[in-house]
Design a protein around this motif. Structure first.
Motif, mmCIF file in Angstrom:
data_model
loop_
_atom_site.group_PDB
_atom_site.id
_atom_site.type_symbol
_atom_site.label_atom_id
_atom_site.label_comp_id
_atom_site.label_asym_id
_atom_site.label_seq_id
_atom_site.Cartn_x
_atom_site.Cartn_y
_atom_site.Cartn_z
ATOM 1 N N SER A 70 -31.894 8.428 20.108
ATOM 2 C CA SER A 70 -31.148 8.202 21.357
ATOM 3 C C SER A 70 -30.630 6.762 21.443
ATOM 4 N N PHE A 71 -31.370 5.788 20.894
ATOM 5 C CA PHE A 71 -30.899 4.400 20.896
ATOM 6 C C PHE A 71 -29.720 4.257 19.942
ATOM 7 N N VAL A 72 -29.899 4.840 18.743
ATOM 8 C CA VAL A 72 -28.862 4.737 17.709
ATOM 9 C C VAL A 72 -27.570 5.419 18.188
ATOM 10 N N ASP A 73 -27.717 6.558 18.860
ATOM 11 C CA ASP A 73 -26.561 7.301 19.403
ATOM 12 C C ASP A 73 -25.659 6.411 20.249
ATOM 13 N N ASP A 74 -26.278 5.578 21.086
ATOM 14 C CA ASP A 74 -25.526 4.829 22.096
ATOM 15 C C ASP A 74 -25.124 3.429 21.644
ATOM 16 N N ILE A 75 -25.447 3.085 20.395
ATOM 17 C CA ILE A 75 -25.180 1.716 19.926
ATOM 18 C C ILE A 75 -23.743 1.285 20.192
ATOM 19 N N GLY A 76 -22.775 2.172 19.856
ATOM 20 C CA GLY A 76 -21.372 1.791 19.971
ATOM 21 C C GLY A 76 -20.867 1.770 21.416
ATOM 22 N N ASP A 77 -21.469 2.578 22.292
ATOM 23 C CA ASP A 77 -20.922 2.763 23.639
ATOM 24 C C ASP A 77 -21.635 1.949 24.707
ATOM 25 N N MET A 78 -22.912 1.642 24.474
ATOM 26 C CA MET A 78 -23.662 0.957 25.518
ATOM 27 C C MET A 78 -24.258 -0.328 24.985
ATOM 28 N N ALA A 108 -26.351 -2.173 26.210
ATOM 29 C CA ALA A 108 -27.805 -2.207 26.428
ATOM 30 C C ALA A 108 -28.540 -1.497 25.293
ATOM 31 N N ALA A 109 -27.963 -0.387 24.806
ATOM 32 C CA ALA A 109 -28.616 0.354 23.719
ATOM 33 C C ALA A 109 -28.636 -0.482 22.449
ATOM 34 N N ALA A 110 -27.521 -1.158 22.181
ATOM 35 C CA ALA A 110 -27.447 -2.010 20.993
ATOM 36 C C ALA A 110 -28.465 -3.146 21.107
ATOM 37 N N ALA A 111 -28.540 -3.760 22.286
ATOM 38 C CA ALA A 111 -29.469 -4.879 22.482
ATOM 39 C C ALA A 111 -30.920 -4.416 22.328
ATOM 40 N N LEU A 112 -31.220 -3.233 22.882
ATOM 41 C CA LEU A 112 -32.583 -2.703 22.770
ATOM 42 C C LEU A 112 -32.927 -2.410 21.317
ATOM 43 N N THR A 113 -31.978 -1.809 20.591
ATOM 44 C CA THR A 113 -32.215 -1.481 19.189
ATOM 45 C C THR A 113 -32.512 -2.748 18.397
ATOM 46 N N LEU A 114 -31.659 -3.772 18.594
ATOM 47 C CA LEU A 114 -31.862 -5.020 17.854
ATOM 48 C C LEU A 114 -33.193 -5.654 18.261
#
Ligand code: C2E
Ligand code: MG
Ligand code: MG
Ligand code: MG
Length: 282
Positions: free
Chosen positions: A205-213, A215-221
């Motif tokens: 779910s984090f990887v899914d949203d990397i490009g669009d959100m 916040a998701a990219a920041a959380l993943t990193l």
């Protein structure tokens, strides 16, 4: 029950039907265990730096004689409820170790492939789990360092003290532990402190949203950095697009898995992927 105490409701035909279905499915699943109707798929786990395959995740399928292929999310919950996950999970573990040992024996590389196996809470409740792991390794000849056991956070939430002991016993063999679907539970960080974890698998779910959100990219990193600080390996799950791959590579995520690289493959398809040009038989 929902309507409170002292209420009486009619047992609706729809309820009866779904109950009937449940019973049929349970009988079917029992038969499936006796008739060995399960199969494994293997999905490559890739080192993002050079896109070399570092390991495989074993994913179970039920090959139903009439209904065709049934995915795990449609029968694992019932298997857990009925305890049938114990014989199914035992077969999965033995078969995954056997195939991985076979592939490693055929490969000339000096870094052997790892194999990751998903475990249910019900399996961890069994005192004989460390013995089963030992026997699967011995029987297959797979070195313990090549086996990774994947546990979900929900499994760790409801753990009993014996669970932790069993995990330590398995770790003592040299087997590694991964937290699956990391970030989807309620207190992920507590597990990192309390459980002897080696690998974090960042939920799709984090990887899914990397490009669009953002916040998701920041959380993943952030999760990747957390893993690095704790000297854990990080695996990103469900990579489908090159944009996700470059973001993750840029963030120094070590490993990845997803349709971008390969879907879960049959044993034959994996043979072809690992050994594209079989030597001619002489
Ligand atoms: P999981 O362990 O998180 O496995 C990853 C799931 O994501 C797999 O689904 C895989 O096919 C899917 N996946 C991988 N890459 C991608 C992608 O790029 N896009 C999309 N959309 N999906 C991707 P699968 O095989 O249906 O398995 C679902 C879950 O069932 C697993 O999630 C695991 O929790 C459970 N499971 C599978 N095999 C076993 C098993 O042998 N024992 C137990 N206890 N659970 C199992
Ligand atoms: Mg998994
Ligand atoms: Mg997962
Ligand atoms: Mg999952």
């Amino acid at each position: 029950k929902k309507q409170g105490k002292d209420q009486c409701a009619v047992f609706e035909p729809a309820m009866r039907e779904s109950f009937q279905k449940h019973l049929e499915m349970e009988a079917d699943l029992r038969r499936a265990v006796l008739r060995h109707e399960f199969e494994l798929r293997f999905q490559p786990i890739v080192r993002l730096r050079d896109q070399e395959i570092s390991g495989l995740e074993a994913l179970v399928r039920w090959q139903h004689p009439e209904r065709g292929m049934i995915p795990p999310l449609e029968f694992i919950p019932l298997a857990e409820e009925t305890g049938l996950i114990v014989p199914i999970g035992e077969w999965v573990l033995r078969e995954a170790c056997r195939q991985a040992a076979r592939w490693n024996a055929q490969r000339s590389s000096d870094t052997p492939l790892t194999v990751s196996v998903n475990l249910s809470a019900v399996q961890l409740e069994r005192a004989d789990l460390p013995m089963l792991v030992t026997s699967a390794l011995e029987e297959s000849g797979l070195p313990a360092k090549c086996l990774i056991i994947e546990l979900t956070e929900s499994l760790l939430v409801e753990h009993r003290p014996e669970t932790l002991q069993r995990l330590h016993a398995i770790k003592a063999l040299g087997v590694r532990l991964a937290i699956d679907d990391f970030g989807t539970g309620y207190s992920s960080l507590a597990y990192l402190r309390n459980f002897p974890v080696d690998i974090i698998k960042i939920d799709k779910s984090f990887v899914d949203d990397i490009g669009d959100m953002p916040a998701a990219a920041a959380l993943t990193l952030g999760i990747i950095q957390l893993g690095q600080a704790l000297q854990l390996s990080t695996v990103a799950e469900g990579i489908e697009h090159i944009e996700q791959l470059s973001e993750l590579t840029g963030g120094n995520c070590e490993l990845g898995q997803g349709y971008y690289f390969a879907e879960p493959l049959t044993t034959d398809a994996m043979d072809n992927l690992l050994f594209p040009n079989p030597p001619p038989v002489t």
